[in-house]
Structure formats: C-alpha cells, structure tokens
Scaffold this motif. Structure first.
Motif, short mmCIF file in Angstrom:
data_model
loop_
_atom_site.label_atom_id
_atom_site.label_comp_id
_atom_site.label_asym_id
_atom_site.label_seq_id
_atom_site.Cartn_x
_atom_site.Cartn_y
_atom_site.Cartn_z
N GLN A 37 0.72 -1.26 -0.04
CA GLN A 37 0.00 0.01 0.03
C GLN A 37 1.05 1.38 -0.05
O GLN A 37 1.99 1.07 0.48
CB GLN A 37 -0.79 0.05 1.39
N SER A 38 0.35 2.24 -0.70
CA SER A 38 1.37 3.58 -0.52
C SER A 38 1.37 3.95 0.72
O SER A 38 0.55 3.77 1.72
CB SER A 38 0.25 4.78 -1.35
N PRO A 39 2.51 4.52 1.09
CA PRO A 39 3.72 4.98 0.34
C PRO A 39 4.57 3.90 -0.35
O PRO A 39 5.66 4.05 -0.69
CB PRO A 39 4.36 5.87 1.17
N GLY A 40 4.34 2.60 -0.01
CA GLY A 40 5.28 1.47 -0.34
C GLY A 40 6.43 1.55 0.43
O GLY A 40 6.58 1.71 1.76
N VAL A 41 7.54 0.82 -0.11
CA VAL A 41 8.92 0.84 0.73
C VAL A 41 10.14 1.45 -0.10
O VAL A 41 9.68 2.10 -1.28
CB VAL A 41 9.17 -0.85 0.57
N THR A 42 10.92 1.73 0.64
CA THR A 42 12.17 2.77 0.04
C THR A 42 13.37 1.68 -0.10
O THR A 42 13.58 0.99 0.47
CB THR A 42 12.72 3.67 0.93
N LEU A 43 13.73 1.40 -1.51
CA LEU A 43 14.71 0.66 -2.04
C LEU A 43 15.88 1.73 -2.08
O LEU A 43 15.90 3.07 -2.25
CB LEU A 43 14.55 0.40 -3.44
N VAL A 44 17.07 1.12 -1.29
CA VAL A 44 18.31 2.05 -1.23
C VAL A 44 19.39 1.26 -2.19
O VAL A 44 19.86 0.03 -1.94
CB VAL A 44 18.78 2.14 0.26
N PHE A 45 20.03 1.82 -3.16
CA PHE A 45 21.07 1.34 -3.84
C PHE A 45 22.37 2.11 -3.78
O PHE A 45 22.46 3.30 -3.70
CB PHE A 45 20.57 1.66 -5.51
N PRO A 46 23.33 1.43 -3.62
CA PRO A 46 24.64 2.25 -3.59
C PRO A 46 24.87 2.64 -5.00
O PRO A 46 24.74 2.23 -6.13
CB PRO A 46 25.72 0.92 -3.30
N VAL A 47 25.42 4.00 -5.01
CA VAL A 47 25.66 4.69 -6.37
C VAL A 47 26.85 5.69 -6.20
O VAL A 47 26.82 6.11 -5.20
CB VAL A 47 24.34 5.45 -6.89
N ASP A 48 27.49 5.96 -7.38
CA ASP A 48 28.41 6.68 -7.46
C ASP A 48 27.68 8.19 -7.69
O ASP A 48 27.44 8.34 -8.92
CB ASP A 48 29.40 6.33 -8.70
N VAL A 49 27.80 8.86 -6.82
CA VAL A 49 26.64 10.01 -6.96
C VAL A 49 27.21 11.02 -7.63
O VAL A 49 26.67 11.77 -8.39
CB VAL A 49 26.37 10.61 -5.64
N ALA A 50 28.70 11.03 -7.89
CA ALA A 50 29.28 11.97 -8.75
C ALA A 50 28.80 11.64 -10.07
O ALA A 50 29.01 12.71 -10.90
CB ALA A 50 30.93 12.11 -8.54
N LEU A 51 28.96 10.41 -10.57
CA LEU A 51 28.55 9.93 -11.76
C LEU A 51 27.09 10.34 -12.19
O LEU A 51 26.64 10.67 -13.39
CB LEU A 51 28.83 8.43 -12.10
N ALA A 52 26.29 10.16 -11.25
CA ALA A 52 24.80 10.51 -11.20
C ALA A 52 24.53 11.81 -11.42
O ALA A 52 23.95 12.17 -12.51
CB ALA A 52 24.08 9.82 -10.09
N GLN A 53 25.33 12.87 -10.98
CA GLN A 53 25.20 14.17 -10.81
C GLN A 53 25.66 14.56 -12.17
O GLN A 53 25.15 15.53 -12.76
CB GLN A 53 25.90 14.51 -9.55
N ALA A 54 26.91 14.25 -12.60
CA ALA A 54 27.57 14.64 -13.79
C ALA A 54 26.30 14.27 -15.08
O ALA A 54 26.49 15.00 -15.94
CB ALA A 54 28.97 13.84 -14.23
N GLY A 55 25.83 13.07 -14.95
CA GLY A 55 24.86 12.66 -16.04
C GLY A 55 23.74 13.74 -16.08
O GLY A 55 23.54 14.05 -17.18
N MET A 56 23.29 14.06 -14.98
CA MET A 56 22.11 15.20 -14.81
C MET A 56 22.48 16.38 -15.42
O MET A 56 21.94 17.12 -15.93
CB MET A 56 21.49 15.05 -13.44
N ASP A 57 23.65 16.67 -14.82
CA ASP A 57 24.18 18.03 -15.15
C ASP A 57 24.32 18.05 -16.87
O ASP A 57 24.28 19.15 -17.46
CB ASP A 57 25.50 18.37 -14.71
N ALA A 58 24.40 16.98 -17.40
CA ALA A 58 24.78 16.90 -19.03
C ALA A 58 23.46 16.63 -19.47
O ALA A 58 23.39 16.74 -20.79
CB ALA A 58 25.70 15.82 -19.20
N GLY A 59 22.50 16.66 -18.81
CA GLY A 59 20.87 16.59 -19.45
C GLY A 59 20.52 15.27 -19.36
O GLY A 59 19.37 15.13 -19.99
#
Length: 142
Positions: A37-59
């Motif tokens: 049921q909403s709000p559901g569960v939260t999934l937590v993934f390890p991630v290279d946040v610098a890579l993710a942010q660079a990708g988002m900064d690039a559009g």
C-alpha cells in the motif's frame, strides 16, 4: 522500510538501449507480484553520486526502472540522491527487479497537458479621424 541490494551486478552496464546507462546494481525482491500500500517501501541502492550528478548536469534523466518481461520499464517514482551515504533512494509499491539508470529524456510530441485557454486580446484605443482645420469663408468679391 528501506531495503538495500546485495552485491548483485555492477554499475555502468548498458540497458536495453544505447540511450540508457545502468548506474546501480540490480535489486531483485520477491516473490514477484507482491503489492504494497502507498507509500510503499524505500529501496536503497549504492551509487556513484558524482557519476549520477554529472549525467544529470549533462541533461540526462535519473530514473528508477523495473524489469518487466525482459525489458526495463521506467517507474513513476523518481530516485533521490544522498551524497552523504553515496546512495540512491526510491519508492516502490511492488516486488520485482529494479535498478537506477541515467537515460536520454524523450520529447513528448503529444503532451497530455491541457492547452491554455486563449486570453482576451489587448484592448485597443480608437483614434478619431483627424478633423479638418476650421475654414473661414472666402472674402467677399469686389
């Protein structure tokens, strides 16, 4: 509640198309088909946040994808980056296989938003036609 993936897979794998890049390990939760049921569960993934942010900064977009019949399908919940813990968090309402991807956003040629109503035209001021200068009667004839 928060669930974290095990050491399954690695980041940086290409997905179903050249326009997607998997940046987290896959997380498989089962049995598939269980719905929360909403709000559901939260999934937590390890991630290279610098890579993710660079990708988002690039559009690029950052999205949560669910594996459905062998194809990664974008989910409605948007991941949140946590720079302190180098993780990506996202909600889900069901068990399945999930991963976080950077993707090339597409342009919706048929948007579902409503068309704005036309506004009233600006009021116009009418300028009266020029008036002729006053005329004086011609002088009497001699």
């Amino acid at each position: 509640s928060a669930l974290a993936p095990g050491a399954a897979g690695g980041g940086g794998r290409r997905a179903d198309s050249d326009s997607m890049l998997q940046i987290t390990p896959s997380l498989t939760l089962g049995p598939s088909g269980i719905v929360f049921q909403s709000p559901g569960v939260t999934l937590v993934f390890p991630v290279d946040v610098a890579l993710a942010q660079a990708g988002m900064d690039a559009g690029l977009g950052l999205g949560s994808f669910k594996l459905f019949n062998g194809t990664w399908v974008k989910q409605a919940f948007t991941p949140r980056l946590n720079f302190t813990t180098s993780s990506a968090l996202v909600q889900t309402l069901s068990f399945s296989e999930y991963a976080i991807f950077l993707f090339v956003p597409t342009i919706d040629v048929n948007p579902t938003t409503s068309t704005p109503k036309p506004t009233s035209p600006p009021s116009t001021t009418t300028t009266p036609p020029p008036t002729a200068p006053p005329t004086t009667p011609p002088p009497p004839a001699p």
